[in-house]
Design a protein around this motif. Structure first.
Motif, PDB file in Angstrom:
ATOM      1  N   PHE A   1       0.826  -1.209   0.000  1.00 18.05           N
ATOM      2  CA  PHE A   1       0.000   0.000   0.000  1.00 18.05           C
ATOM      3  C   PHE A   1       0.860   1.259   0.000  1.00 18.05           C
ATOM      4  CE2 PHE A   1      -3.640  -2.590   1.708  1.00 18.05           C
ATOM      5  CZ  PHE A   1      -4.473  -2.338   0.633  1.00 18.05           C
ATOM      6  N   ALA A   2       2.110   1.139   0.445  1.00 21.54           N
ATOM      7  CA  ALA A   2       2.969   2.319   0.507  1.00 21.54           C
ATOM      8  C   ALA A   2       3.600   2.636  -0.849  1.00 21.54           C
ATOM      9  CB  ALA A   2       4.050   2.126   1.558  1.00 21.54           C
ATOM     10  N   ILE A   3       3.680   1.624  -1.726  1.00 25.20           N
ATOM     11  CA  ILE A   3       4.360   1.846  -3.013  1.00 25.20           C
ATOM     12  C   ILE A   3       3.794   3.048  -3.782  1.00 25.20           C
ATOM     13  CG2 ILE A   3       4.773   0.838  -5.306  1.00 25.20           C
ATOM     14  CD1 ILE A   3       5.134  -1.844  -3.916  1.00 25.20           C
ATOM     15  N   PRO A   4       2.440   3.152  -3.913  1.00 27.97           N
ATOM     16  CA  PRO A   4       1.931   4.287  -4.693  1.00 27.97           C
ATOM     17  C   PRO A   4       2.380   5.642  -4.145  1.00 27.97           C
ATOM     18  CG  PRO A   4       0.200   2.690  -4.341  1.00 27.97           C
ATOM     19  CD  PRO A   4       1.357   2.254  -3.504  1.00 27.97           C
ATOM     20  N   LEU A   5       2.678   5.697  -2.843  1.00 28.46           N
ATOM     21  CA  LEU A   5       3.110   6.975  -2.275  1.00 28.46           C
ATOM     22  C   LEU A   5       4.424   7.426  -2.913  1.00 28.46           C
ATOM     23  CD1 LEU A   5       2.255   6.354   1.473  1.00 28.46           C
ATOM     24  CD2 LEU A   5       0.948   7.627  -0.215  1.00 28.46           C
TER      25      LEU A   5
ATOM     26  N   LEU B   1       5.054   7.029  -5.957  1.00 29.89           N
ATOM     27  CA  LEU B   1       4.732   7.485  -7.307  1.00 29.89           C
ATOM     28  C   LEU B   1       3.975   8.798  -7.280  1.00 29.89           C
ATOM     29  CD1 LEU B   1       3.377   4.096  -8.611  1.00 29.89           C
ATOM     30  CD2 LEU B   1       5.612   5.054  -9.117  1.00 29.89           C
ATOM     31  N   ALA B   2       4.032   9.479  -6.146  1.00 31.32           N
ATOM     32  CA  ALA B   2       3.200  10.668  -5.953  1.00 31.32           C
ATOM     33  C   ALA B   2       3.326  11.647  -7.106  1.00 31.32           C
ATOM     34  CB  ALA B   2       3.570  11.348  -4.643  1.00 31.32           C
ATOM     35  N   GLY B   3       4.440  11.609  -7.825  1.00 32.19           N
ATOM     36  CA  GLY B   3       4.625  12.537  -8.929  1.00 32.19           C
ATOM     37  C   GLY B   3       3.631  12.318 -10.053  1.00 32.19           C
ATOM     38  N   ASN B   4       3.073  11.117 -10.179  1.00 34.67           N
ATOM     39  CA  ASN B   4       2.179  10.852 -11.297  1.00 34.67           C
ATOM     40  C   ASN B   4       0.748  10.570 -10.826  1.00 34.67           C
ATOM     41  OD1 ASN B   4       0.743   9.827 -13.469  1.00 34.67           O
ATOM     42  ND2 ASN B   4       2.640   9.179 -14.460  1.00 34.67           N
ATOM     43  N   PRO B   5      -0.100  11.598 -10.913  1.00 34.69           N
ATOM     44  CA  PRO B   5      -1.466  11.444 -10.390  1.00 34.69           C
ATOM     45  C   PRO B   5      -2.239  10.318 -11.060  1.00 34.69           C
ATOM     46  CG  PRO B   5      -0.994  13.724 -10.908  1.00 34.69           C
ATOM     47  CD  PRO B   5       0.142  12.922 -11.458  1.00 34.69           C
ATOM     48  N   PHE B   6      -1.885   9.982 -12.308  1.00 31.46           N
ATOM     49  CA  PHE B   6      -2.640   8.912 -12.971  1.00 31.46           C
ATOM     50  C   PHE B   6      -2.443   7.582 -12.255  1.00 31.46           C
ATOM     51  CE2 PHE B   6      -2.604   5.521 -16.278  1.00 31.46           C
ATOM     52  CZ  PHE B   6      -3.974   5.443 -16.413  1.00 31.46           C
ATOM     53  N   TYR B   7      -1.191   7.294 -11.843  1.00 34.62           N
ATOM     54  CA  TYR B   7      -0.946   6.051 -11.111  1.00 34.62           C
ATOM     55  C   TYR B   7      -1.659   6.067  -9.765  1.00 34.62           C
ATOM     56  CZ  TYR B   7       2.560   5.071 -14.647  1.00 34.62           C
ATOM     57  OH  TYR B   7       3.170   4.828 -15.841  1.00 34.62           O
ATOM     58  N   ILE B   8      -1.684   7.253  -9.153  1.00 36.21           N
ATOM     59  CA  ILE B   8      -2.408   7.357  -7.874  1.00 36.21           C
ATOM     60  C   ILE B   8      -3.895   7.076  -8.110  1.00 36.21           C
ATOM     61  CG2 ILE B   8      -2.982   8.868  -5.943  1.00 36.21           C
ATOM     62  CD1 ILE B   8      -0.078   8.242  -6.025  1.00 36.21           C
ATOM     63  N   HIS B   9      -4.409   7.607  -9.233  1.00 34.06           N
ATOM     64  CA  HIS B   9      -5.821   7.371  -9.573  1.00 34.06           C
ATOM     65  C   HIS B   9      -6.088   5.866  -9.691  1.00 34.06           C
ATOM     66  CE1 HIS B   9      -9.692   7.836 -11.607  1.00 34.06           C
ATOM     67  NE2 HIS B   9      -9.249   7.027 -12.545  1.00 34.06           N
ATOM     68  N   LEU B  10      -5.206   5.174 -10.407  1.00 38.77           N
ATOM     69  CA  LEU B  10      -5.380   3.719 -10.534  1.00 38.77           C
ATOM     70  C   LEU B  10      -5.283   3.050  -9.171  1.00 38.77           C
ATOM     71  CD1 LEU B  10      -3.432   2.680 -13.748  1.00 38.77           C
ATOM     72  CD2 LEU B  10      -5.883   2.907 -13.413  1.00 38.77           C
ATOM     73  N   ALA B  11      -4.353   3.524  -8.344  1.00 38.63           N
ATOM     74  CA  ALA B  11      -4.183   2.928  -7.023  1.00 38.63           C
ATOM     75  C   ALA B  11      -5.449   3.106  -6.188  1.00 38.63           C
ATOM     76  CB  ALA B  11      -2.978   3.549  -6.320  1.00 38.63           C
ATOM     77  N   VAL B  12      -6.080   4.282  -6.307  1.00 35.92           N
ATOM     78  CA  VAL B  12      -7.342   4.508  -5.585  1.00 35.92           C
ATOM     79  C   VAL B  12      -8.382   3.495  -6.043  1.00 35.92           C
ATOM     80  CG1 VAL B  12      -9.277   6.099  -5.293  1.00 35.92           C
ATOM     81  CG2 VAL B  12      -6.939   6.958  -5.183  1.00 35.92           C
ATOM     82  N   LEU B  13      -8.497   3.324  -7.381  1.00 36.80           N
ATOM     83  CA  LEU B  13      -9.491   2.382  -7.905  1.00 36.80           C
ATOM     84  C   LEU B  13      -9.196   0.962  -7.423  1.00 36.80           C
ATOM     85  CD1 LEU B  13     -10.091   3.596 -11.576  1.00 36.80           C
ATOM     86  CD2 LEU B  13     -11.363   4.150  -9.506  1.00 36.80           C
ATOM     87  N   ILE B  14      -7.908   0.606  -7.365  1.00 37.40           N
ATOM     88  CA  ILE B  14      -7.558  -0.731  -6.874  1.00 37.40           C
ATOM     89  C   ILE B  14      -8.033  -0.901  -5.437  1.00 37.40           C
ATOM     90  CG2 ILE B  14      -5.630  -2.229  -6.209  1.00 37.40           C
ATOM     91  CD1 ILE B  14      -4.103  -1.113  -8.629  1.00 37.40           C
ATOM     92  N   CYS B  15      -7.769   0.098  -4.595  1.00 36.63           N
ATOM     93  CA  CYS B  15      -8.181   0.005  -3.190  1.00 36.63           C
ATOM     94  C   CYS B  15      -9.693  -0.155  -3.072  1.00 36.63           C
ATOM     95  CB  CYS B  15      -7.753   1.259  -2.420  1.00 36.63           C
ATOM     96  SG  CYS B  15      -5.981   1.332  -2.206  1.00 36.63           S
ATOM     97  N   LEU B  16     -10.447   0.663  -3.852  1.00 39.13           N
ATOM     98  CA  LEU B  16     -11.907   0.577  -3.771  1.00 39.13           C
ATOM     99  C   LEU B  16     -12.382  -0.782  -4.277  1.00 39.13           C
ATOM    100  CD1 LEU B  16     -12.931   4.181  -4.876  1.00 39.13           C
ATOM    101  CD2 LEU B  16     -12.635   3.255  -2.586  1.00 39.13           C
ATOM    102  N   ASN B  17     -11.732  -1.287  -5.320  1.00 39.61           N
ATOM    103  CA  ASN B  17     -12.112  -2.599  -5.829  1.00 39.61           C
ATOM    104  C   ASN B  17     -11.795  -3.702  -4.822  1.00 39.61           C
ATOM    105  OD1 ASN B  17     -13.365  -2.102  -8.233  1.00 39.61           O
ATOM    106  ND2 ASN B  17     -11.472  -2.069  -9.428  1.00 39.61           N
ATOM    107  N   ILE B  18     -10.706  -3.539  -4.064  1.00 41.85           N
ATOM    108  CA  ILE B  18     -10.393  -4.545  -3.043  1.00 41.85           C
ATOM    109  C   ILE B  18     -11.550  -4.639  -2.044  1.00 41.85           C
ATOM    110  CG2 ILE B  18      -8.918  -5.033  -1.047  1.00 41.85           C
ATOM    111  CD1 ILE B  18      -6.543  -4.091  -2.686  1.00 41.85           C
ATOM    112  N   ILE B  19     -12.020  -3.468  -1.597  1.00 43.08           N
ATOM    113  CA  ILE B  19     -13.142  -3.475  -0.646  1.00 43.08           C
ATOM    114  C   ILE B  19     -14.368  -4.133  -1.276  1.00 43.08           C
ATOM    115  CG2 ILE B  19     -14.639  -2.042   0.793  1.00 43.08           C
ATOM    116  CD1 ILE B  19     -12.459   0.124   0.679  1.00 43.08           C
TER     117      ILE B  19
END
Lengths: 384, 334, 300
Positions: free
Chosen positions: B38-42, B44-62
């Motif tokens: 979960f810390a890896i995307p942090l 990548l903070a420079g690229n909001p698109f990867y963060i966006h995907l990471a958010v979707l992954i987290c929501l999909n996990i739930i």
């Protein structure tokens, strides 16, 4: 699909010897319901890009830019469009986006493009797609909001129509258009007194038509329907023995409708068209479109071809491709643009709060043996 | 499966313990591993698109965790997206109409999903197998139609836009990175919750019902009770992810919760692996960013999905998680 | 929120309305019947809910389209070719893909979802997303008083009836058909009686999907043809089969005609989305209280 792959390859090949690259993103529907419109927009952008690239690139502040189109599919879903917009803005770092097709998608991506100052040319029919607080949204195509009133005024008067029935897909575009048309018909002195909403995939319209015809309507309105669906409605209405008028107050689709309904059933249909058959520029564009993509041009395509050229011209005028505030102002300031559709200007300050809506001439045509015959020429105020 | 051959001579306690240990019992080792993940995307903070995907992954996990929970009692829900939508719409209506704070809105969303799942579950959980699948399929369609016809309350097909971003304790989660921290925390908690649940007797009884309902009933476990519990809790997960998603995207519409979304959840679950906590995580982690490879050629993507789905079902019925078990010397495989 | 329609405001021609609605309903009901019988046959044999059934309807429509417009075959030959092609395709798919899932309700069903994705997107790659249309089999209209019967739909009725009669003959009076029915009713007893079920699985699946394809081929000239046309018939087949009882062929026949008539007759009185909601609500109640269907034995 194959064409997209080839187009992609061409783009890749192009970059190898590019001077400077200018990326234009496209969020378009390439699969499912809205694919016909999505392709029309994407191909328009690509053809406009071909124009400037053939001249050695776009001249901005003395530098030549090679234009590259980056297309992503939104599957006609707002959530997918948001992901595509995020990718274009943050990963591909585009400053200009063509699309999306759907209204819901247009609304959903607006916060992202506004916050990041990305200029967006959308097709979305909703009245909320443009606004004072949406400084970067533009709409290069006419919508029902613009064309319905003058056209309906003319048709109601010329053809003496009292009762109209309309069938609309049960989605955001259909609901919006039904609302607009209901107002327009009552203003013109007629009544949209049978409204039917149906699931987008529905193909058997007979029950709906039966019910509408039982109310004694004079005309059927087709606006808001996908071209194929509109064709099915025409075919089945005539099979049921409907003798009244069939009207399409917006959304150019005559060839597709004739293709599905057949020449006989489509005869006498009154349609809105942005294209005068006598317009040789559009004819040439349509031939070029067919030569490159082996598909017949959809009527929305020329609007986006002109729109993309206006956007490119705005960049040249602003002397920058990166400062989108300047480009946006330059785009707003374009007056009397000579497009293939005619002379184009921005309008919509009163209706939307921002003059980001294209104003283009349009026509009312009668369909005769599969061809459009112009009956009246319209501006946004009246038809003659 | 592997378990049933072992169970015949054992009592229930031994059986479920054996089951939980089969896919790997090193919980303590992979909770830190999860935290690292979960810390890896942090970084990548420079690229909001990867963060966006990471958010979707987290929501999909739930979201998929909820489906997995229901599935572990032997039922496959085809209206999981409807409960996601219920959570989303209820939360958004609270936020937009009644200006309730974020925490209250989300709680309301979850509560509505749970209540609906309880009421629906009370009547439909007596159905088994395909009958349950079909009835949930119909319910999913019904939900979408009701949202479309909802007029001013649901905004019809246009949905509801301009949803204000999440706010918690005076902090506004209006950037992608900040929302990621929130989503990752929620996803992590949902995983820990499931791990903890399946260590309790209640959790074991859910597995027992899913694995062999007759045996479970014979040993005094209520099938309907366990399935209702899982259905309500799993739908709450869906509602929770929906409420978060709506506040992240700032937008809801009926099309975001159609059958395709329910099917997507099933695909993630099957490919990741049913019957373990790790499966849904793997499924969401792999299947969420995958479409980006095919963004401009969607047909190829769907064909690949279809083929993968069939191959996984045929050769890895336990999902990708099953690879580990297979490599570990086919322990317990007949 | 929900618009129930009355006729207070406008004059309505009732004879036209009811007569037309009933005839429309019976015609569409026949289409549902072809879809649903194939669907219930596959379920009866494999115990698998076939989510790819709608895609075979789509394939059938494309097959007829290609045969008629590209190969210039007569329509009857196109329908025959479609039946044979999809029967063979179904047989192959059963042996290659579905074999491992016989009798496995949930995994088999998920596998058919994968199959549906492959078929639909394959068609999208080959044919593109635009709806195509093929020439009508017949032009013109027969009128019975105010009620209009389009010739194109009457043809569909005639063809469907022929297909149904042939199917009835096959199931009731041929050795293969009797064996198939025995398998549908109870596979263990069928096995005990020495029916070779290894042969029955691909046969049942093949005939089931070929019936869907024939429905698609028959409707292709009436409606349009595109890769996404399978979803609605699939949904209708679901509803019919639930109402009729999973695996019950007479139940499917009754439910298909009832559904067609209900949809057409309900439409004059309420909006189509409301009648859809009502239908789904009814189907859910049916599943809960009488999962064996209209004609099924009570309880399972």
């Amino acid at each position: 699909m194959k064409k997209i792959a080839i187009a992609g390859l061409l783009c890749l090949a192009g970059t190898a010897f590019a001077q400077e690259e200018l990326k234009i993103g496209a969020i378009v529907t390439l699969s499912g319901a809205g694919a016909a419109w999505g392709q029309a927009m994407l191909y328009a952008t690509e053809l406009a890009a071909d124009d400037v690239n053939a001249k050695g690139g776009l001249d901005v502040g003395g530098k030549k830019y090679k234009v590259k189109v980056v297309p992503y599919d939104d599957k006609y879903q707002a959530g997918e469009a948001v992901t595509a917009a995020n990718r274009l803005v943050f990963e591909d770092k585009v400053k200009y986006i063509i699309g999306p097709v759907g209204s819901a998608a247009a609304l959903a991506v607006t916060p992202i493009v506004d916050k990041n100052k990305v200029v967006m040319l959308t097709l979305g029919f909703t009245d909320k797609a443009l606004g004072k607080d949406k400084a970067f949204n533009f709409r290069p195509n006419l919508t029902t909001m613009e064309t319905s009133q003058p056209q309906i005024n003319w048709i109601v008067k010329a053809k003496n129509i009292k009762k109209v029935g309309g069938l609309f897909p049960n989605d955001e575009t259909g609901q919006q258009i039904a609302q607009d048309l209901e107002k327009a018909y009552s203003k013109a002195g007629a009544q949209l007194n049978a409204k039917e909403f149906f699931e987008r995939e529905r193909v058997d319209m007979m029950p709906l038509l039966t019910r509408m015809m039982a109310k004694g309507i004079d005309a059927i309105e087709l606006d808001g329907n996908a071209p194929g669906t509109a064709g099915l409605i025409v075919k089945q209405a005539r099979e049921l023995g409907f003798k009244g008028f069939i009207i399409r107050s917006g959304g150019p689709a005559t060839p597709e409708i004739v293709n599905v309904a057949g020449n006989g059933a489509a005869n006498g249909m009154l349609v809105n068209t942005p294209i005068n058959p006598a317009n040789t520029a559009v004819k040439a564009y349509s031939d070029r479109y067919f030569a490159k993509y082996k598909k017949r041009m959809n009527g929305f395509s020329p609007a986006f071809y002109d729109g993309t050229h206006m956007l490119l011209q705005a960049m040249s005028a602003a002397g920058t491709t990166t400062d989108t505030d300047k480009v946006r102002v330059a785009l707003e300031n374009i007056k009397d643009f000579k497009g293939i559709l005619g002379t184009l200007n921005w309008t919509g300050a009163e209706v939307y709060g921002a003059a980001h809506q294209i104003s283009a001439p349009f026509y009312i045509a009668r369909v005769q043996d599969g061809q459009e015959v112009i009956e009246a020429t319209c501006s946004l105020t009246e038809c003659k | 499966m592997n378990v049933s051959t072992m169970t015949e001579n054992h009592n229930k306690g031994a059986r479920t313990r054996a089951f939980d240990q089969a896919p790997g019992n090193a919980w303590k080792a992979w909770i830190p591993a999860l935290l690292v993940l979960f810390a890896i995307p942090l970084l990548l903070a420079g690229n909001p698109f990867y963060i966006h995907l990471a958010v979707l992954i987290c929501l999909n996990i739930i979201f998929v965790n909820g489906l997995a929970l229901i599935n572990r009692t032997g039922q496959l829900s085809f209206c999981h997206a409807a409960f996601m939508g219920m959570g989303a719409y209820a939360a958004v209506i609270c936020t937009v109409r009644f200006q309730t704070p974020f925490l209250i809105s989300v709680s309301a969303g979850v509560a509505v999903s749970m209540l609906a799942a309880y009421l629906l579950g009370a009547v439909i959980l007596r159905l088994q197998g395909v009958y349950f699948v079909l009835v949930t399929f119909c319910f999913g369609e019904l939900f979408r139609l009701v949202m479309l016809e909802g007029g001013d309350i649901t905004g019809g097909a246009n949905g509801i836009a301009n949803i204000p971003p999440a706010r918690l304790f005076g902090f506004t989660f209006d950037s992608k990175l900040s929302f990621y921290v929130l989503a990752a925390a929620c996803a992590f908690l949902s995983i820990v919750f499931l791990i903890a649940l399946f260590k309790t007797p209640k959790g074991n009884s859910l597995d027992a019902v899913g694995d062999n309902p007759d045996l479970a009933e014979a040993s005094g476990i209520s099938i309907q009770g366990s399935q209702t519990f899982a259905f309500v809790l799993g739908s709450a997960f869906a509602g929770f992810s929906g409420a978060l998603l709506a506040h992240y995207l700032g937008f809801v519409s009926p099309e975001s919760f159609n059958q395709h979304i329910s099917v997507a959840a099933i695909i993630m679950l099957v490919i990741g692996g049913r019957g373990s906590v790790l499966g849904p995580i793997l499924g969401a982690l792999i299947m969420t960013p995958l479409p980006e490879l095919f963004r401009s050629a969607i047909e190829t993507q769907n064909i690949m999905y279809g083929i993968t789905l069939i191959l996984v079902l045929k050769f890895l019925p336990m999902g990708l998680v099953g690879i580990g078990a297979k490599l570990r010397g086919k322990k317990g495989q007949p | 929120m929900i618009r129930l329609r009355a006729f207070g405001d406008t004059a309505v021609d009732f004879t036209f309305l009811i007569g037309q609605a009933l005839t429309n309903g019976l015609i569409i009901g026949l289409l549902y019947l072809l879809m649903a019988i194939g669907f219930t046959l596959v379920f009866g044999v494999m115990r698998v809910v076939n989510f790819a059934h709608g895609e075979f309807y789509m394939l059938g429509a494309f097959s007829a389209y290609v045969c008629v417009t590209k190969l210039q075959l007569p329509f009857l030959a196109a329908v025959l070719a479609t039946f044979i092609l999809t029967l063979v395709l179904g047989w192959i798919i059963e042996v290659v893909v579905m074999k491992g899932f016989r009798g496995e309700e949930l995994n088999g069903m998920i596998a058919t979802i994968g199959l549906a994705m492959i078929l639909q997107n394959g068609a999208l790659m080959i044919f593109g997303p635009d709806p195509q249309s093929m020439p009508a089999v017949a032009e013109g209209v027969v009128s019975l008083g105010p009620v209009m019967l389009p010739m194109s739909r009457l043809y569909v009725v005639a063809f469907s009836l022929v297909v149904l009669v042939l199917l009835y003959g096959f199931l009731m009076h041929s050795k293969g058909g009797r064996a198939l029915r025995a398998v549908v009713q109870d596979i263990e007893i069928a096995n005990a009686q020495g029916i070779r079920s290894q042969f029955m699985y691909p046969l049942g699946f093949g005939i089931g999907v070929a019936l869907a394809a024939v429905a698609g081929a028959l409707m292709a000239p009436v409606f349009s043809v595109s890769p996404s046309i399978g979803s609605t018939p699939l949904l209708k087949a679901f509803i019919v089969v639930i109402l009729g009882g999973l695996g019950s062929i007479p139940g499917a026949a009754l439910a298909a005609l009832l559904l067609g008539v209900f949809e057409s007759v309900a439409n004059p009185f309420m909006s189509s989305s409301f009648s859809d909601m009502l239908l789904f609500g009814f189907v859910i109640l049916m599943l809960i209280f009488r999962p064996s269907g209209l004609l099924g034995k009570a309880g399972r």
